[in-house]
Scaffold this motif. Structure first.
Motif, PDB file in Angstrom:
ATOM      1  N   UNK A   1       1.030  -1.202   0.038  1.00  0.00           N
ATOM      2  CA  UNK A   1      -0.036  -0.062  -0.028  1.00  0.00           C
ATOM      3  C   UNK A   1       0.871   1.137   0.218  1.00  0.00           C
ATOM      4  N   UNK A   2       0.345   2.244  -0.624  1.00  0.00           N
ATOM      5  CA  UNK A   2       1.030   3.513  -0.791  1.00  0.00           C
ATOM      6  C   UNK A   2       0.188   4.879  -0.491  1.00  0.00           C
ATOM      7  N   UNK A   3       0.589   5.801   0.007  1.00  0.00           N
ATOM      8  CA  UNK A   3      -0.117   6.797   0.284  1.00  0.00           C
ATOM      9  C   UNK A   3       0.263   7.819  -0.945  1.00  0.00           C
ATOM     10  N   UNK A   4      -0.750   8.513  -1.574  1.00  0.00           N
ATOM     11  CA  UNK A   4      -0.430   9.266  -2.748  1.00  0.00           C
ATOM     12  C   UNK A   4      -0.917  10.795  -2.448  1.00  0.00           C
ATOM     13  N   UNK A   5      -0.116  11.852  -2.691  1.00  0.00           N
ATOM     14  CA  UNK A   5      -0.370  13.124  -2.399  1.00  0.00           C
ATOM     15  C   UNK A   5      -1.073  13.622  -3.530  1.00  0.00           C
ATOM     16  N   UNK A   6      -2.304  14.099  -3.563  1.00  0.00           N
ATOM     17  CA  UNK A   6      -2.847  14.694  -4.766  1.00  0.00           C
ATOM     18  C   UNK A   6      -3.881  15.995  -4.506  1.00  0.00           C
ATOM     19  N   UNK A   7      -4.749  16.241  -5.349  1.00  0.00           N
ATOM     20  CA  UNK A   7      -5.772  17.431  -4.942  1.00  0.00           C
ATOM     21  C   UNK A   7      -7.254  16.784  -5.505  1.00  0.00           C
ATOM     22  N   UNK A   8      -8.000  17.855  -5.276  1.00  0.00           N
ATOM     23  CA  UNK A   8      -9.337  17.527  -5.502  1.00  0.00           C
ATOM     24  C   UNK A   8      -9.813  17.039  -6.896  1.00  0.00           C
ATOM     25  N   UNK A   9      -8.967  17.364  -7.707  1.00  0.00           N
ATOM     26  CA  UNK A   9      -9.315  17.246  -9.180  1.00  0.00           C
ATOM     27  C   UNK A   9      -8.808  15.923  -9.438  1.00  0.00           C
ATOM     28  N   UNK A  10      -8.235  14.963  -8.837  1.00  0.00           N
ATOM     29  CA  UNK A  10      -7.813  13.754  -9.199  1.00  0.00           C
ATOM     30  C   UNK A  10      -9.224  12.908  -9.360  1.00  0.00           C
ATOM     31  N   UNK A  11      -9.088  12.123 -10.413  1.00  0.00           N
ATOM     32  CA  UNK A  11     -10.367  11.275 -10.876  1.00  0.00           C
ATOM     33  C   UNK A  11     -10.391  10.411  -9.963  1.00  0.00           C
ATOM     34  N   UNK A  12      -9.442   9.704  -9.344  1.00  0.00           N
ATOM     35  CA  UNK A  12      -9.477   8.608  -8.375  1.00  0.00           C
ATOM     36  C   UNK A  12     -10.251   9.114  -7.037  1.00  0.00           C
ATOM     37  N   UNK A  13     -10.010  10.219  -6.683  1.00  0.00           N
ATOM     38  CA  UNK A  13     -10.500  10.809  -5.481  1.00  0.00           C
ATOM     39  C   UNK A  13     -11.902  11.298  -5.610  1.00  0.00           C
ATOM     40  N   UNK A  14     -12.276  11.715  -6.863  1.00  0.00           N
ATOM     41  CA  UNK A  14     -13.685  12.081  -7.227  1.00  0.00           C
ATOM     42  C   UNK A  14     -14.520  10.812  -7.385  1.00  0.00           C
ATOM     43  N   UNK A  15     -14.069   9.796  -7.877  1.00  0.00           N
ATOM     44  CA  UNK A  15     -14.706   8.324  -8.079  1.00  0.00           C
ATOM     45  C   UNK A  15     -14.935   7.653  -6.633  1.00  0.00           C
ATOM     46  N   UNK A  16     -14.118   7.887  -5.832  1.00  0.00           N
ATOM     47  CA  UNK A  16     -13.949   7.357  -4.443  1.00  0.00           C
ATOM     48  C   UNK A  16     -14.879   7.920  -3.579  1.00  0.00           C
ATOM     49  N   UNK A  17     -14.909   9.340  -3.759  1.00  0.00           N
ATOM     50  CA  UNK A  17     -15.862  10.087  -2.869  1.00  0.00           C
ATOM     51  C   UNK A  17     -17.263   9.835  -3.502  1.00  0.00           C
ATOM     52  N   UNK A  18     -17.550   9.719  -4.661  1.00  0.00           N
ATOM     53  CA  UNK A  18     -19.179   9.470  -5.194  1.00  0.00           C
ATOM     54  C   UNK A  18     -19.367   7.999  -4.594  1.00  0.00           C
ATOM     55  N   UNK A  19     -18.542   6.981  -4.545  1.00  0.00           N
ATOM     56  CA  UNK A  19     -18.998   5.896  -3.881  1.00  0.00           C
ATOM     57  C   UNK A  19     -19.565   5.953  -2.591  1.00  0.00           C
ATOM     58  N   UNK A  20     -18.996   6.963  -1.881  1.00  0.00           N
ATOM     59  CA  UNK A  20     -19.718   7.161  -0.346  1.00  0.00           C
ATOM     60  C   UNK A  20     -20.595   7.926  -0.346  1.00  0.00           C
ATOM     61  N   UNK A  21     -21.268   8.547  -1.688  1.00  0.00           N
ATOM     62  CA  UNK A  21     -22.318   9.416  -1.875  1.00  0.00           C
ATOM     63  C   UNK A  21     -22.077  10.772  -1.314  1.00  0.00           C
ATOM     64  N   UNK A  22     -20.651  11.156  -1.851  1.00  0.00           N
ATOM     65  CA  UNK A  22     -20.201  12.467  -1.520  1.00  0.00           C
ATOM     66  C   UNK A  22     -19.453  12.868  -2.575  1.00  0.00           C
ATOM     67  N   UNK A  23     -19.677  14.225  -2.680  1.00  0.00           N
ATOM     68  CA  UNK A  23     -18.998  15.089  -3.625  1.00  0.00           C
ATOM     69  C   UNK A  23     -18.135  16.214  -3.001  1.00  0.00           C
TER      70      UNK A  23
END
Length: 127
Positions: A1-23
């Motif tokens: 496992x690794x921790x990646x530093x990014x920002x709110x435009x990262x598609x992986x972050x957007x998709x992951x948040x949507x999976x929790x019903x959150x934007x």
């Protein structure tokens, strides 16, 4: 496992948040916990004021080791905030939020206890 530093435009972050019903479109710093190209957790913060951050997300897939994973992600997020010269961190939680115990173990203190709970941590200086 690794921790990646990014920002709110990262598609992986957007998709992951949507999976929790959150934007979330406000965070300036995002940490993704990635395991074999699969995002299994994230946390993020935005600037609260000139001296503080506000942690606005913490999502973990696994029930197993949830507390340990959350602790590691939050400690890394705090380290980034300290490196950026922030002095403290705020978090707003609902009264029944299971995360309150995790934040209390990380030395967050309740400063407001109304409909929402506001907690704060002062970062300790190493000097």
């Amino acid at each position: 496992m690794e921790i990646i530093v990014t920002d709110e435009r990262d598609e992986r972050f957007i998709k992951y948040c949507k999976s929790f019903g959150c934007v979330l479109d406000e965070p300036q710093v995002v940490l993704l916990l990635v395991n074999y190209d699969y995002v299994s957790g994230c946390t993020s913060f935005m600037v609260y004021d000139s001296e503080a951050i506000e942690i606005i997300s913490l999502f973990i897939d696994s029930v197993k080791n949830r507390e340990e994973i959350s602790y590691k992600l939050l400690k890394q997020l705090e380290k980034i905030a300290i490196d950026l010269d922030f002095k403290s961190s705020y978090v707003s939680l609902q009264k029944d939020d299971v995360l309150l115990d995790i934040f209390e173990k990380l030395d967050y203190k309740i400063i407001k206890n109304d409909d929402e709970i506001l907690i704060k941590k002062e970062f300790r200086s190493l000097i």
